[in-house]
Design a protein around this motif. Sequence first.
Motif, short mmCIF file in Angstrom:
data_model
loop_
_atom_site.label_atom_id
_atom_site.label_comp_id
_atom_site.label_asym_id
_atom_site.label_seq_id
_atom_site.Cartn_x
_atom_site.Cartn_y
_atom_site.Cartn_z
N GLN A 187 0.84 -1.19 0.00
CA GLN A 187 0.00 0.00 0.00
C GLN A 187 0.88 1.24 0.00
O GLN A 187 1.85 1.33 0.77
CB GLN A 187 -0.91 0.02 1.24
N PHE A 188 0.55 2.21 -0.85
CA PHE A 188 1.25 3.50 -0.91
C PHE A 188 0.20 4.60 -0.74
O PHE A 188 -0.81 4.63 -1.46
CB PHE A 188 1.98 3.65 -2.25
N THR A 189 0.46 5.47 0.23
CA THR A 189 -0.54 6.50 0.55
C THR A 189 0.10 7.87 0.53
O THR A 189 1.33 8.03 0.44
CB THR A 189 -1.14 6.24 1.94
N ASN A 218 9.46 3.44 -20.83
CA ASN A 218 10.37 2.45 -21.43
C ASN A 218 11.43 1.95 -20.46
O ASN A 218 12.09 0.93 -20.72
CB ASN A 218 11.06 3.05 -22.66
N SER A 219 11.61 2.68 -19.36
CA SER A 219 12.58 2.23 -18.35
C SER A 219 11.93 1.46 -17.22
O SER A 219 12.54 1.25 -16.16
CB SER A 219 13.32 3.46 -17.78
N ALA A 220 10.65 1.08 -17.43
CA ALA A 220 9.87 0.30 -16.46
C ALA A 220 9.51 1.12 -15.23
O ALA A 220 9.12 0.54 -14.20
CB ALA A 220 10.61 -0.97 -16.05
N ASN A 221 9.65 2.45 -15.27
CA ASN A 221 9.21 3.29 -14.17
C ASN A 221 7.70 3.52 -14.28
O ASN A 221 7.15 3.62 -15.38
CB ASN A 221 9.94 4.63 -14.19
N ILE A 222 7.05 3.64 -13.14
CA ILE A 222 5.59 3.79 -13.09
C ILE A 222 5.25 5.26 -12.83
O ILE A 222 5.66 5.83 -11.81
CB ILE A 222 4.97 2.90 -11.99
N VAL A 281 2.13 14.74 -9.85
CA VAL A 281 2.60 13.49 -10.43
C VAL A 281 3.82 12.99 -9.65
O VAL A 281 4.67 13.78 -9.22
CB VAL A 281 2.98 13.70 -11.92
N VAL A 282 3.88 11.69 -9.48
CA VAL A 282 5.09 11.05 -8.93
C VAL A 282 5.47 9.90 -9.85
O VAL A 282 4.63 9.34 -10.57
CB VAL A 282 4.89 10.54 -7.49
N VAL A 283 6.77 9.53 -9.81
CA VAL A 283 7.28 8.43 -10.63
C VAL A 283 7.92 7.40 -9.69
O VAL A 283 8.80 7.75 -8.89
CB VAL A 283 8.30 8.91 -11.67
N TYR A 284 7.46 6.17 -9.82
CA TYR A 284 8.03 5.10 -9.00
C TYR A 284 9.21 4.49 -9.76
O TYR A 284 9.08 3.94 -10.85
CB TYR A 284 6.97 4.04 -8.73
N ASP A 285 10.39 4.63 -9.16
CA ASP A 285 11.62 4.09 -9.74
C ASP A 285 11.74 2.62 -9.32
O ASP A 285 11.93 2.31 -8.14
CB ASP A 285 12.83 4.89 -9.24
N GLN A 293 14.02 0.58 -9.86
CA GLN A 293 15.36 0.15 -9.45
C GLN A 293 15.60 0.44 -7.98
O GLN A 293 16.26 -0.35 -7.28
CB GLN A 293 16.42 0.87 -10.30
N THR A 294 15.10 1.56 -7.48
CA THR A 294 15.37 1.97 -6.10
C THR A 294 14.15 1.83 -5.19
O THR A 294 14.25 2.05 -3.98
CB THR A 294 15.83 3.44 -6.09
N ASP A 295 12.98 1.47 -5.78
CA ASP A 295 11.74 1.38 -5.01
C ASP A 295 11.43 2.69 -4.29
O ASP A 295 10.95 2.71 -3.15
CB ASP A 295 11.81 0.24 -3.98
N VAL A 296 11.67 3.81 -4.98
CA VAL A 296 11.44 5.14 -4.40
C VAL A 296 10.50 5.92 -5.31
O VAL A 296 10.62 5.86 -6.55
CB VAL A 296 12.77 5.90 -4.23
N PHE A 297 9.58 6.66 -4.70
CA PHE A 297 8.71 7.56 -5.44
C PHE A 297 9.38 8.92 -5.55
O PHE A 297 9.70 9.55 -4.54
CB PHE A 297 7.36 7.71 -4.74
#
Length: 960
Positions: A442-444, A461-465, A473-477, A479-483
């Motif tokens: 869960q991400f809140t 294309n880099s598999a970031n969400i 807007v936020v981007v989930y990386d 590779q690092t599991d960081v927003f």
Amino acid sequence: MNRLVILCILLVIFSVDAQQQTRLPLRDYFFETWNTRTGLPHNSINSLAQTQDGYLWVGTWEGLARFNGQEFKLFTRSEITDLPDSGVRALTPTSDGGLLIAGARGGISLYQHRQWDTQPPAQAMVNHIFKSKNDNLWLALENDGVFYRSASSTQDIPIIQNVSAYRIIEDPKGVIWAATSDGLYKIVNYKPTLMTPQQGVPDAPVYTLLITRDGRLIIGSERGARILNGGLFESPHPQLEAEPISSLLEDDHGDLWFGTINKGVFRLSVDGLEQLDAKNALPANRILSLLQDRENSIWVGTNAGVFRLREAPFSSWGKKRGLSSDYVRTVLSHSDGSLWIGGSTGLDRLHNNQISHIKGTKQGSPYSILSLLEQNQGDVWVGTYTSGVLKVVNNELVPYLNRDNGLGSNEVRSLLFDSKNRLWIGSAMGLTRVNTDGSLNQFTNEKELPSGFILALSEDNSANIWVGTGNGVVVYDTQTDVFNPVEFPAEFAAQYAFGFYIDDKYTWMATDRGLVRYQHSNAKMTILGRELGLPVDKLFQIVPFKDSLWLSSNRGIIEVNYKQVNELLDSKSNNRGTLAFQLYDEADGMHSAQANGGSTPSATAHSDGTIWFATAKGVSTVKLERLKEATKIALPTIVESFSVDGKPTSLPIDGETIILPPGVTRLSFQYAGLSFIMPQRLNFQTKLEGFNNEWVNRQNIATAEYTNLPAGKYSFAVRAAYPNTDWQQNHKVVNFEIQSHFWQKTSFKLFMFFLFVVVIYSAYRYRLYRYKQVEKELTSRVVKQTQALQEQASAFAYQATHDQLTDLPNRRAFDGWLADNFSDFKACKKSLAIAIMDIDHFKRINDGWSHLIGDQVICEIANILKAHCEGEQEVARWGGEEFTFVFPDTSAVQAQEMCEKLRKCIENKNFSNIAEGLSVTVSFGVSDSGDVDDYDRLLSRADQALYKAKNNGRNRTEVM
């Protein structure tokens, strides 16, 4: 057997055209209706015609109307004396570009080259007028029959008499056919033969006739339609065998249209027989006329207005076409070629133009669908408004995850399977990830997100969400599991992110302030908003298609060119131009311009070359091929009017030149592109040769104006084009010449030189003479100025003693008279009475109406007082709403009687001419000089009497 032969022949005819052109089902046409509320003079459309110049003409019982795609121009007897009748019954275009117009009283006129040519009238109402190949004029008359008029004569020769004739037509062999109340007549060498039931013609009145493109005769009668086949008439379709047919049409596909007396319109094509009636869009079921224009739109004249069916760029699916809901929130293009459509009352699958409903309810109520997703294996996942996430299994909705088993909220607006096959769920209370082992993360907004309200999800294309929320807007990386937040610049003022489109260089974001472009290489953001020409702020979904971006919004669908958008956003110049866009809405076939957003996908491109949009009234689809086909149609351009210095001027016949007088200062041209498909989108260019030989862009402005042109010869030209197409070679030219002033000619210039010499010599002689006149003029001027000063002094004296508003003596005059005469009256023991009058409730008049009305009341009362004061009586305006009176040799009692007469006169006066509902009363205070020694005391007593009158209820006279 014969009927089967006819049907087979018709199918062969239809199939030839069908190989070259595709037809729309009637339900896919875009419908529009015009009636008296939108410019027509009458709702019964007796006849429709299109002339060679491109105008559409409408004949009604109250005159003739001409349509240019934007508005109707009316022609009535009050304006056009050569119009045959007020009731226009028949319109027939001629081969040389004219229009024959026939009326209810037998009048006939030819309109050609903007001129009206009255023809000899017929003896009765003309139901139809027709010119044969040998130029004979054939007339179908009400009650009188069929007549012809030779091209070299004005006499009408009877062919069939004592019947009502409705229509006349000529077949390729030169045979004339006439539809009459007796039935169908065949006329060969001016000799009629009545067709009989043995030949297949119904024993009933025949109303209309049609010769098809292959030369076949079709009739419409009171007892159905028939087609001539090998000498016999047969029904083209069992359902039309007994249907009363009032009008016929063959369209460009070879399809046959049948207008009926009371069941609307039928179309017979290779797809079968289709019906359109008042239950599904027609304004009325009684059809009076049919026409297909050069843009292939079908026009239907009814007794409730004119109705148009056209192949609009957009078509829509809603409940009438089988959807579960008209309110559609999401639409998904599936890899199997189907479309999935989710709305407020269920989920549907559209495939091969067939709708199937996905089963499944919650406690008996249908699910409200918010979002859709196709998994790699083809499985469909569904986000709902109140039931969390569902999965489609065996064509049925099956619950998968909701608030009871771990989901943050049951309101699911976006779904995404990432490249690791993890399911991301965007809800109203945060972001949930379902891992491949079934565990949940869960991400809140308390930790990772700027807002828990998730609107859109996408993977780059880099598999970031990429996560679009109600607050950025936020981007989930991965590779690092960081927003990582993507913060919009403050000047963008953007907050909501409704949708994403990600390509190799950019991430495009649909926001509540426009289209934001994020550059992957440097994280630079730019915005396409209102400042650059975007017509709306809030965008929902971005759909790339070929070289365009399609943007959905609450005001319609916007198409922009991808390359131009990038050029605008990359330009560093302050003068970088504005956006070229197309905005599509209800006029283009959408049932509603309100595209829905806030859930994904709310728009999608499909494998068949269509784009689909979720709207408030169904799902709308655009096929780009339809747009391209529309722009390939020849577009007539016409100059509609020409004004010189604000006055209309007759336009010339082609090739002629208008001669304009010298000194004209303003020329104005009104023009139109005669398109009935996209008239509001036409662009124009104009050119005035002789002034500027370059084409000038006018966009969609249909007026060009020129001022202060020098004398000379000019040619005005205008041309039109559809959006995003090359300019068609369709320009129209008006030649005109502005004549020179006489003073611009050489002879006049020589004359002026000679005159100049004469003037110089004369000026010298005149100067000598003028010196002698100066002395006389000065003397005369002194005398005149002295006289003027005396008159001015007299005027000042008058103004000092008179009221400017009423022209009555003012208080100064009254006080002076009273001071000068009071002692004389006392010395002579004469009675002197005075009165003070006040207008009752005068403040209410000022407050209730206005001070201007109050001034008018004072003037009106002053006029009454002037009219009723006699002899030596004096009246003056004492100030404000008060007036004073002097009554010489009059006692207070006598003065009271006089005042009462005045009071009643004012009370009975009708003041409605000043203001509606206004009435006025006055009060009087009266006193005389009997027992007072000075005029101040006299005034004081009159004032006390007036005060008493007001305390006792006003509208009365009191004496002190």
